[in-house]
Scaffold this motif. Structure first.
Motif, PDB file in Angstrom:
ATOM      1  N   VAL A 112       0.841  -1.195   0.000  1.00  0.00           N
ATOM      2  CA  VAL A 112       0.000   0.000   0.000  1.00  0.00           C
ATOM      3  C   VAL A 112       0.878   1.249   0.000  1.00  0.00           C
ATOM      4  O   VAL A 112       0.640   2.206  -0.743  1.00  0.00           O
ATOM      5  CB  VAL A 112      -0.938  -0.002   1.229  1.00  0.00           C
ATOM      6  N   PHE A 113       1.915   1.260   0.855  1.00  0.00           N
ATOM      7  CA  PHE A 113       2.843   2.391   0.901  1.00  0.00           C
ATOM      8  C   PHE A 113       3.478   2.618  -0.469  1.00  0.00           C
ATOM      9  O   PHE A 113       3.534   3.747  -0.965  1.00  0.00           O
ATOM     10  CB  PHE A 113       3.931   2.128   1.945  1.00  0.00           C
ATOM     11  N   PHE A 114       3.946   1.532  -1.095  1.00  0.00           N
ATOM     12  CA  PHE A 114       4.609   1.660  -2.385  1.00  0.00           C
ATOM     13  C   PHE A 114       3.635   2.147  -3.458  1.00  0.00           C
ATOM     14  O   PHE A 114       3.987   2.951  -4.312  1.00  0.00           O
ATOM     15  CB  PHE A 114       5.222   0.317  -2.788  1.00  0.00           C
ATOM     16  N   ARG A 115       2.396   1.675  -3.395  1.00  0.00           N
ATOM     17  CA  ARG A 115       1.415   2.072  -4.391  1.00  0.00           C
ATOM     18  C   ARG A 115       1.116   3.571  -4.280  1.00  0.00           C
ATOM     19  O   ARG A 115       1.016   4.281  -5.280  1.00  0.00           O
ATOM     20  CB  ARG A 115       0.132   1.249  -4.208  1.00  0.00           C
ATOM     21  N   ARG A 116       0.995   4.060  -3.036  1.00  0.00           N
ATOM     22  CA  ARG A 116       0.773   5.493  -2.847  1.00  0.00           C
ATOM     23  C   ARG A 116       1.973   6.292  -3.326  1.00  0.00           C
ATOM     24  O   ARG A 116       1.826   7.356  -3.941  1.00  0.00           O
ATOM     25  CB  ARG A 116       0.501   5.779  -1.369  1.00  0.00           C
ATOM     26  N   ALA A 117       3.178   5.793  -3.011  1.00  0.00           N
ATOM     27  CA  ALA A 117       4.378   6.487  -3.472  1.00  0.00           C
ATOM     28  C   ALA A 117       4.440   6.527  -4.991  1.00  0.00           C
ATOM     29  O   ALA A 117       4.849   7.531  -5.583  1.00  0.00           O
ATOM     30  CB  ALA A 117       5.621   5.798  -2.905  1.00  0.00           C
ATOM     31  N   ARG A 118       4.030   5.456  -5.632  1.00  0.00           N
ATOM     32  CA  ARG A 118       4.067   5.409  -7.094  1.00  0.00           C
ATOM     33  C   ARG A 118       3.085   6.413  -7.690  1.00  0.00           C
ATOM     34  O   ARG A 118       3.381   7.072  -8.694  1.00  0.00           O
ATOM     35  CB  ARG A 118       3.746   3.992  -7.576  1.00  0.00           C
ATOM     36  N   ARG A 119       1.917   6.569  -7.066  1.00  0.00           N
ATOM     37  CA  ARG A 119       0.958   7.562  -7.557  1.00  0.00           C
ATOM     38  C   ARG A 119       1.528   8.971  -7.419  1.00  0.00           C
ATOM     39  O   ARG A 119       1.397   9.800  -8.307  1.00  0.00           O
ATOM     40  CB  ARG A 119      -0.362   7.450  -6.794  1.00  0.00           C
ATOM     41  N   ARG A 120       2.178   9.229  -6.283  1.00  0.00           N
ATOM     42  CA  ARG A 120       2.751  10.548  -6.066  1.00  0.00           C
ATOM     43  C   ARG A 120       3.942  10.802  -6.997  1.00  0.00           C
ATOM     44  O   ARG A 120       4.263  11.951  -7.318  1.00  0.00           O
ATOM     45  CB  ARG A 120       3.184  10.697  -4.610  1.00  0.00           C
ATOM     46  N   SER A 121       4.598   9.729  -7.432  1.00  0.00           N
ATOM     47  CA  SER A 121       5.774   9.897  -8.285  1.00  0.00           C
ATOM     48  C   SER A 121       5.419  10.446  -9.661  1.00  0.00           C
ATOM     49  O   SER A 121       6.301  10.907 -10.385  1.00  0.00           O
ATOM     50  CB  SER A 121       6.507   8.561  -8.440  1.00  0.00           C
ATOM     51  N   ARG A 122       4.140  10.407 -10.031  1.00  0.00           N
ATOM     52  CA  ARG A 122       3.749  10.936 -11.331  1.00  0.00           C
ATOM     53  C   ARG A 122       3.944  12.447 -11.406  1.00  0.00           C
ATOM     54  O   ARG A 122       3.936  13.016 -12.497  1.00  0.00           O
ATOM     55  CB  ARG A 122       2.284  10.577 -11.609  1.00  0.00           C
ATOM     56  N   ARG A 123       4.111  13.090 -10.235  1.00  0.00           N
ATOM     57  CA  ARG A 123       4.363  14.526 -10.216  1.00  0.00           C
ATOM     58  C   ARG A 123       5.847  14.851 -10.275  1.00  0.00           C
ATOM     59  O   ARG A 123       6.235  16.005 -10.191  1.00  0.00           O
ATOM     60  CB  ARG A 123       3.792  15.157  -8.940  1.00  0.00           C
ATOM     61  N   CYS A 124       6.702  13.822 -10.365  1.00  0.00           N
ATOM     62  CA  CYS A 124       8.143  14.036 -10.295  1.00  0.00           C
ATOM     63  C   CYS A 124       8.612  15.003 -11.380  1.00  0.00           C
ATOM     64  O   CYS A 124       8.202  14.898 -12.534  1.00  0.00           O
ATOM     65  CB  CYS A 124       8.895  12.713 -10.468  1.00  0.00           C
ATOM     66  N   PRO A 125       9.513  15.928 -11.036  1.00  0.00           N
ATOM     67  CA  PRO A 125      10.091  16.788 -12.066  1.00  0.00           C
ATOM     68  C   PRO A 125      11.044  15.999 -12.952  1.00  0.00           C
ATOM     69  O   PRO A 125      11.561  14.955 -12.548  1.00  0.00           O
ATOM     70  CB  PRO A 125      10.839  17.851 -11.248  1.00  0.00           C
TER      71      PRO A 125
END
Length: 647
Positions: A112-125
């Motif tokens: 679950v933690f990794f999945r949330r992190a992956r969603r947030r990573s879509r904003r990566c510069p």
């Protein structure tokens, strides 16, 4: 989750008198509105309302979200929400149900933690292709080299065990300074200097002030004295959960940067705000509820563990009642969760270097013991977070290397006051006030010290009338400050360093009684005749000449002890008498001058042995002595990776 939210609203309709949804379609519409409010509107509102969320540990966010829910539900025909209180309860109830259901549906919490992190990573510069790899330094506060080896062996730190088994990382030991505590270590690591830091707290005679590393004003002053603007994190780095910033422009939970509590002269960074780095964590109100739930569970665990110790008669132990079970969660749960969230955001933003401190193990080891079952449970939770960050590090816009280390270890033992019936402050105050009783015999050094002052007229010290002092005296003109396994005695009626000969003349029984005390390992004093001298029960070590009379009092404290003590003797604020507790190499125990089970701050045993786990592809560290050597090593690693030098 939309269905879960809608069903939760139906349940709240049944439970709350002031909340009603008479039509069957209304829960679905309200659930959708609440989801949109949480996902879209709330993060924008939080940019303004972050201080309220921060200072209430997330509870204030539910108040604001409740007000938003009242406004949103008002546009749905027929829905009744009777005021802000009802809106607040609806939001809390829905968040609780959503959190429980999401955990039940998850097969793996790490997933679950990794999945949330992956969603947030879509904003990566997007960064250039040739950008150097980043470095994440994760400090496990207070975890010694010997303990981490056993934890890896016994399965209490499976993430680190996997790294070592795969031969991707290496584990080495480093020698702390005489002051084996976070203030000296972290200042040396981040700023490259820990000069004149004598302990976690120490007395400065010229200011009549006790410096305390954990006080924001003092931490800012310590950083001002040691920072040259070229700290380890100066080039767009981040500092989380630390005492000092390392000149990082991005900080959170960093003591020296709590700018709202500091005057302008001590504020070093315009960007420093108490809430910096917390945005991503509090943007999701479920995080606050999850952390609150984890904190309540931790309180129950602490009360249970303390009761088990008492029933089993475990010794040594210290009282763990009062507000401690609540205060403990600040390090084991709240600080840990916020730091992990902040480090994750740093990686997703592409920060080049991050230094974060996990405080939980150190805090629990102080009160429970360095390897008691509840302490190891905290260690396992920290290892789990390290594993999560290691996995999430691949999601950032640049590759990352993780380095795990400690700032010192801990040595276990009965507290000095519990073992001997009086604290060091009480002992020194008794020996320096009034007439001390005649004592015959004792060890050879105490006997010789008494012979040197035989027949000398005792000087009476009386408190000065109408004298006002910031720091309490244990006897007229005498200040004692303790920091773990180190005690510092200062004589305030004399400017500068007071010599051995002056102490003998004015307090003839003090040095003999201390050197013979079973809780004292050795003492540093400065002689007019011989320079810095280390006194032990059965011998004397003259540091300038290296001459040893009798048994060397530093023999069991390692080869580096003379150099480390000689360095402290040069510090401007070195106390008139520096006392190190007695360490027993047979049992591995020592009696700290503070009321702790596991403790640190001086020399003797596991407290002086920190650890470092680093990628094997890095430059080998060699012999690491003192925190400043770690700063030089870490700077070398950054340079080899291609990071620019700070200007």
């Amino acid at each position: 989750m939309w269905l879960t939210t809608s069903l939760a609203l139906v349940g709240m309709d049944d439970l709350l008198d002031g909340f009603a949804m008479p039509e069957e379609w209304q829960p679905l519409v309200c659930g959708l509105l609440l989801s949109l409010l949480t996902a879209v509107v709330w993060p924008q509102v939080l940019r303004v309302a972050l201080p309220l969320a921060l200072f209430t540990l997330g509870i204030g966010s539910f108040l604001l979200l409740g007000a938003g829910a009242v406004a949103a539900f008002a546009v749905v025909p027929g829905v009744e929400v009777n005021g802000l209180r009802t809106g607040f309860l609806v939001v809390v109830g829905v968040s609780a149900v959503s959190g429980v259901v999401s955990s039940v549906l998850a097969l793996d919490e790490d997933e679950v933690f990794f999945r949330r992190a992956r969603r947030r990573s879509r904003r990566c510069p997007e960064l250039a292709d040739d950008v150097p790899p980043g470095l994440i330094f994760l400090q496990v506060d207070g975890l010694g080299y010997d303990v981490v080896r056993r934890a890896v062996r016994d399965g209490d730190m499976p993430t680190l065990a996997r790294w070592l088994a795969e031969d991707s990382h290496a584990l080495v030991r480093w020698q702390t300074d005489w002051s084996s505590q976070t203030g000296a270590s972290v200042c040396g690591i981040l700023h490259g200097s820990n000069h004149d830091i004598l302990g976690f707290r120490w007395y400065e005679k010229d200011r009549d002030h006790v410096m305390a590393c954990a006080h924001p004003r003092d931490a800012a002053e310590i950083e001002r004295r040691h920072s040259d603007g070229r700290g380890l994190l100066a080039v767009d780095g981040a500092s989380h959960g630390n005492l000092f910033t390392g000149d990082a422009p991005h900080v959170s939970l960093t003591m020296s940067a709590v700018s709202v509590l500091l005057p302008k002269g001590l504020r070093r960074h315009r960007e420093d705000r108490v809430g910096t780095g917390y945005y991503a964590y509090f943007a999701n109100p479920v995080n606050a509820l999850r952390t609150l739930g984890s904190a309540l569970v931790d309180i129950v665990r602490e009360v249970s563990a303390s009761a088990r110790q008492r029933r089993a008669g475990v010794v040594p132990r210290v009282p763990r009642g009062g507000i401690y079970p609540i205060a403990r969660t600040g390090t084991t749960v709240i600080s840990r969760d916020v730091v992990v969230s902040a480090v994750l955001e740093d990686m997703l933003d592409g920060r080049p270097v991050v230094y974060a401190d996990f405080l939980g193990y150190d805090e629990v080891a102080h009160h429970s013991g360095i390897e008691r079952f509840d302490t190891l449970a905290v260690l396992r939770a920290i290892d789990q977070q390290i594993g999560r960050l290691h996995r999430a590090s691949r999601l950032g816009p640049r590759p990352y290397h993780l380095v795990v280390l400690s700032d010192h270890g801990q040595t276990q033992g009965w507290a000095f006051a519990h073992r001997f019936g009086e604290s060091l402050e009480e002992l020194v105050g008794r020996l320096c006030g009034g007439h001390a009783p005649e004592v015959a015999g004792g060890g050879p050094v105490a006997t010789r010290l008494r012979e040197r002052v035989t027949g000398a007229r005792r000087i009476e010290h009386r408190p000065k009338e109408d004298a006002r002092h910031e720091v309490t005296r244990v006897a007229p003109g005498v200040v004692v400050v303790v920091s773990g396994h180190v005690g510092m005695v200062s004589f305030t009626e004399h400017a500068g360093r007071v010599s051995l000969e002056t102490i003998e003349r004015e307090y003839p029984e003090l040095l003999p009684a201390l050197v013979d005390h079973p809780g004292v390992g050795f003492m540093l004093v400065r002689s007019d005749e011989h320079g810095p001298v280390v006194l032990g029960r059965d011998g004397v070590h003259r540091l300038d000449s290296g001459e040893v009379l009798g048994e060397d009092p530093l023999a069991q404290y390692g080869d580096h002890a003379p150099d480390l003590i000689r360095r402290v003797d040069t510090f401007p604020h070195c106390a008139d008498i520096m006392i190190n507790s007695r360490w027993d190499p047979e049992t591995g125990e020592a009696s700290p001058f503070e009321i702790h089970v596991g403790s640190h701050g001086g020399l003797g045993g596991e407290q002086e042995r920190g650890f470092l786990i680093y990628p094997k592809e890095f430059e080998p560290p060699g012999d690491l002595v003192g925190a400043e050597s770690l700063h030089r090593l870490f700077r070398l690693w950054l340079t080899k990776l291609g990071h620019p030098e700070p200007e």
